[in-house]
Motif scaffolding. Structure first.
Motif, short mmCIF file in Angstrom:
data_model
loop_
_atom_site.label_atom_id
_atom_site.label_comp_id
_atom_site.label_asym_id
_atom_site.label_seq_id
_atom_site.Cartn_x
_atom_site.Cartn_y
_atom_site.Cartn_z
N ALA A 46 10.79 3.90 51.44
CA ALA A 46 11.33 2.56 51.20
C ALA A 46 11.08 2.12 49.76
N ILE A 49 13.58 3.74 47.44
CA ILE A 49 14.88 3.06 47.52
C ILE A 49 14.85 1.80 46.66
N ARG A 50 13.81 1.01 46.81
CA ARG A 50 13.72 -0.24 46.04
C ARG A 50 13.65 0.04 44.54
N GLN A 53 17.05 0.89 43.37
CA GLN A 53 17.88 -0.31 43.36
C GLN A 53 17.57 -1.18 42.16
N ILE A 64 20.12 7.71 48.40
CA ILE A 64 19.26 6.85 49.23
C ILE A 64 19.59 6.94 50.71
N PHE A 68 16.90 6.58 53.86
CA PHE A 68 17.01 5.74 55.06
C PHE A 68 16.97 6.60 56.32
N SER A 129 19.91 -4.22 49.49
CA SER A 129 18.63 -4.51 48.83
C SER A 129 17.77 -5.45 49.68
N THR A 132 16.27 -3.38 52.44
CA THR A 132 15.14 -2.62 51.89
C THR A 132 13.90 -3.49 51.83
N ASP A 133 14.05 -4.72 51.33
CA ASP A 133 12.91 -5.64 51.25
C ASP A 133 12.34 -5.96 52.63
N ALA A 169 16.91 0.24 59.08
CA ALA A 169 17.37 1.45 58.38
C ALA A 169 18.74 1.88 58.90
N ALA A 172 21.29 -0.37 57.29
CA ALA A 172 21.54 0.04 55.90
C ALA A 172 22.47 1.25 55.87
#
Length: 183
Positions: A46, A49-50, A53, A64, A68, A129, A132-133, A169, A172
């Motif tokens: 994770a 990914i962030r 981003q 990405i 996920f 995004s 992801t958060d 996930a 996403a």
């Protein structure tokens, strides 16, 4: 809602195919991992990914989507570990592991469908995004619960957080698939 159910099944089938292939390559070596180790693996994915981003670029050409998928699979492994406990040696055949995977992914889907009913599929308006958060937030909660030896006062426990991570996930991945299909 039937569209979401179908999309969920498609994503889970893709994730499970990778899980199965990794089981064929490595066996059930993951069964020795304690929950904090699995949580940290999910966190690494994770966080990557962030970072991608935020930077808008990446140096390792692994998309990405794969991260996920790994989040889904590690979260399902965590749910299995929660129920079965940690093993000292790999103790599941491919068939047994896939049965457990099916069980946990069906539980995740049932939870997702119930929440979608109540929330009106609000996730469809979320940015990737933001998802992801939300996954990172859930992971920080899980880490705190683990540090508290699994005890909570008023909060959901580990299982609920891992199920939410699976579902976020999947959401996403649905968004990413829809973006790809709309190109």
């Amino acid at each position: 809602m039937s569209q979401t159910s179908h999309e969920f099944d498609t994503i889970i089938n893709n994730c499970q195919t990778l899980f199965k292939n990794k089981m064929l390559d490595y066996g059930a070596a993951w069964r020795i991992l304690r929950l904090p180790s699995l949580t940290d693996q999910i966190y690494i994915k994770a966080n990557r990914i962030r970072t991608i981003q935020e930077k808008g670029e990446q140096k390792v050409e692994e998309n990405i989507d794969n991260e996920f998928i790994a989040i889904v699979n590690y979260s399902i492994m965590s749910l299995i570990q929660l129920e079965k406990g940690v093993a000292n040696q790999p103790d599941l055949s491919v068939e047994q592991a896939l049965q457990w995977y099916d069980k946990k992914s069906k539980e995740a889907k049932n939870l997702m469908l119930a929440k979608n009913h109540d929330y009106g599929e609000a996730w469809r308006d979320l940015r990737i995004s933001s998802i992801t958060d939300l996954i990172l937030q859930k992971l920080l909660r899980v880490k705190q619960i683990e540090d508290n030896m699994g005890k909570t006062i008023v909060s959901e426990g580990l299982e609920a957080n891992y199920f939410d991570i699976v579902n976020y996930a999947v959401f996403a991945l649905i968004h990413l698939n829809n973006k790809e299909n709309n190109k």
